[in-house]
Design a protein around this motif. Structure first.
Motif, PDB file in Angstrom:
ATOM      1  N   MET A   1      -8.627   5.222   0.251  1.00 41.06           N
ATOM      2  CA  MET A   1      -7.821   5.880  -0.783  1.00 41.06           C
ATOM      3  C   MET A   1      -6.351   6.005  -0.368  1.00 41.06           C
ATOM      4  O   MET A   1      -5.470   5.976  -1.226  1.00 41.06           O
ATOM      5  N   SER A   2      -6.088   6.124   0.937  1.00 35.31           N
ATOM      6  CA  SER A   2      -4.694   6.132   1.402  1.00 35.31           C
ATOM      7  C   SER A   2      -4.031   4.795   1.109  1.00 35.31           C
ATOM      8  O   SER A   2      -2.880   4.737   0.669  1.00 35.31           O
ATOM      9  N   LEU A   3      -4.776   3.728   1.349  1.00 30.19           N
ATOM     10  CA  LEU A   3      -4.255   2.384   1.064  1.00 30.19           C
ATOM     11  C   LEU A   3      -4.003   2.228  -0.438  1.00 30.19           C
ATOM     12  O   LEU A   3      -2.939   1.742  -0.853  1.00 30.19           O
TER      13      LEU A   3
ATOM     14  N   LEU B   1      -2.206   2.935   6.821  1.00 29.60           N
ATOM     15  CA  LEU B   1      -2.775   2.310   5.632  1.00 29.60           C
ATOM     16  C   LEU B   1      -1.932   2.623   4.395  1.00 29.60           C
ATOM     17  O   LEU B   1      -1.719   1.757   3.544  1.00 29.60           O
ATOM     18  N   PHE B   2      -1.437   3.854   4.291  1.00 30.59           N
ATOM     19  CA  PHE B   2      -0.581   4.201   3.151  1.00 30.59           C
ATOM     20  C   PHE B   2       0.690   3.337   3.185  1.00 30.59           C
ATOM     21  O   PHE B   2       1.101   2.776   2.153  1.00 30.59           O
ATOM     22  N   ILE B   3       1.303   3.218   4.368  1.00 29.15           N
ATOM     23  CA  ILE B   3       2.527   2.425   4.494  1.00 29.15           C
ATOM     24  C   ILE B   3       2.248   0.946   4.212  1.00 29.15           C
ATOM     25  O   ILE B   3       3.040   0.269   3.550  1.00 29.15           O
ATOM     26  N   ALA B   4       1.078   0.462   4.668  1.00 29.68           N
ATOM     27  CA  ALA B   4       0.697  -0.931   4.380  1.00 29.68           C
ATOM     28  C   ALA B   4       0.584  -1.135   2.872  1.00 29.68           C
ATOM     29  O   ALA B   4       1.035  -2.156   2.332  1.00 29.68           O
ATOM     30  N   GLY B   5       0.012  -0.158   2.178  1.00 32.02           N
ATOM     31  CA  GLY B   5      -0.092  -0.235   0.723  1.00 32.02           C
ATOM     32  C   GLY B   5       1.272  -0.220   0.056  1.00 32.02           C
ATOM     33  O   GLY B   5       1.543  -0.994  -0.864  1.00 32.02           O
TER      34      GLY B   5
END
Lengths: 149, 142
Positions: free
Chosen positions: A6-8, B54-58
């Motif tokens: 979900m972070s991705l 992962l957030f930054i990759a997104g």
């Protein structure tokens, strides 16, 4: 695992939204800030749309005792409008006004205009590391407890 | 440089950014502040790094997803000198850590939580940025 996926997904949604809104283009940002020149009000619609959506969603999410994939909500607890907050906002405003890039759009636009943006992002990381160095050594106001957003 | 006023795509993009913040809070209980998320990677704590990466990759991949789904990417025009980009990057990096947030953490999430600190920070960085743009575009005449 669920929170990582979900972070991705949240990052993807954020980057997609910034691109759709053209906030990856610093000229759109600078023109919003340029009331005396080529003013472009688009940024107000981005910030307004994002904030109203988040305000409604946060209120609904906050009805839960805990997030779906974590044991608690981790929200900022600081309340005081103190010197680090004001000084940090002033510095950020200067840097943002100079080139029109803030952290989110800078990272997202790395994929579109790698050259100049990479210089900015490397300097941004250096600035953050410098703050950490000073904070861990307890130098001046940078030694104030860092609250992470 | 003149840019077109694009209210519909700005609003739609803004709503997506808001949904991203809601999704992150609902699933991980975290605030979607980019400077905070990146800052936490640079000052890592055990078990608190992978979701940030992962957030930054997104965030990095979001524009590519846009190109695939919508086709074409918006212009990104940067004509600043190298030293100016370095100075701006340094003060944005230092300032957002010192002030605990940027346009996403204070601007979007903080305002959505009705945080007085975020309201103050947002008012200050917008006002200072407006003055900076006025000086650099109309006084110094870059």
């Amino acid at each position: 695992m669920g929170n990582k996926i979900m972070s991705l997904v949240a990052g993807l949604l954020f980057g997609f939204g910034l691109t759709l809104a053209q906030m990856v283009n610093p000229q759109k940002v600078l023109n919003f800030l340029d009331f005396a020149g080529t003013w472009d009000p688009s940024l107000a619609f981005v910030l307004g749309g994002a904030t109203i959506t988040a305000a409604i969603g946060f209120r609904l999410a906050g009805r839960r005792a805990a997030p779906l994939f974590a044991d608690r909500f981790q929200l900022p607890t600081a309340k005081d409008i103190d010197t680090p907050l004001v000084g940090g906002a002033v510095l950020f405003g200067i840097g943002w006004g100079l080139v029109g890039l803030c952290p989110g759009p800078a990272i997202a636009s790395l994929a579109i205009a790698p050259g100049s943006v990479a210089v900015f992002v490397l300097a941004l990381i250096a600035g953050m590391l410098l703050h950490r160095l000073l904070a861990t050594r307890g130098v001046g106001s940078a030694g104030a407890k860092a609250t992470s957003r | 440089m003149i840019t077109q006023f694009t209210p519909i795509s700005a609003l739609a993009g803004g709503i997506m950014i808001g949904l991203s913040a809601v999704l992150l809070l609902l699933t991980s209980g975290r605030i979607a502040g980019i400077s905070g998320i990146l800052g936490g990677v640079l000052a890592p704590r055990h078990g608190d790094v992978s979701w940030r990466i992962l957030f930054i990759a997104g965030l990095l991949t979001g524009p590519l997803l846009y190109a695939l789904m919508v086709g074409g990417l918006p212009d990104v025009t940067i004509d600043d000198s190298l030293p100016l980009l370095v100075v701006a990057g340094l003060v944005v990096g230092f300032g957002t850590r010192l002030g605990s947030g940027c346009t996403s953490g204070h601007g979007v999430c903080g305002l959505a939580r009705f945080s007085p600190r975020s309201l103050a920070a947002t008012g200050i960085f917008f006002a200072v940025a407006v003055v900076t743009v006025f000086v650099s575009r109309h006084v110094v005449g870059v």
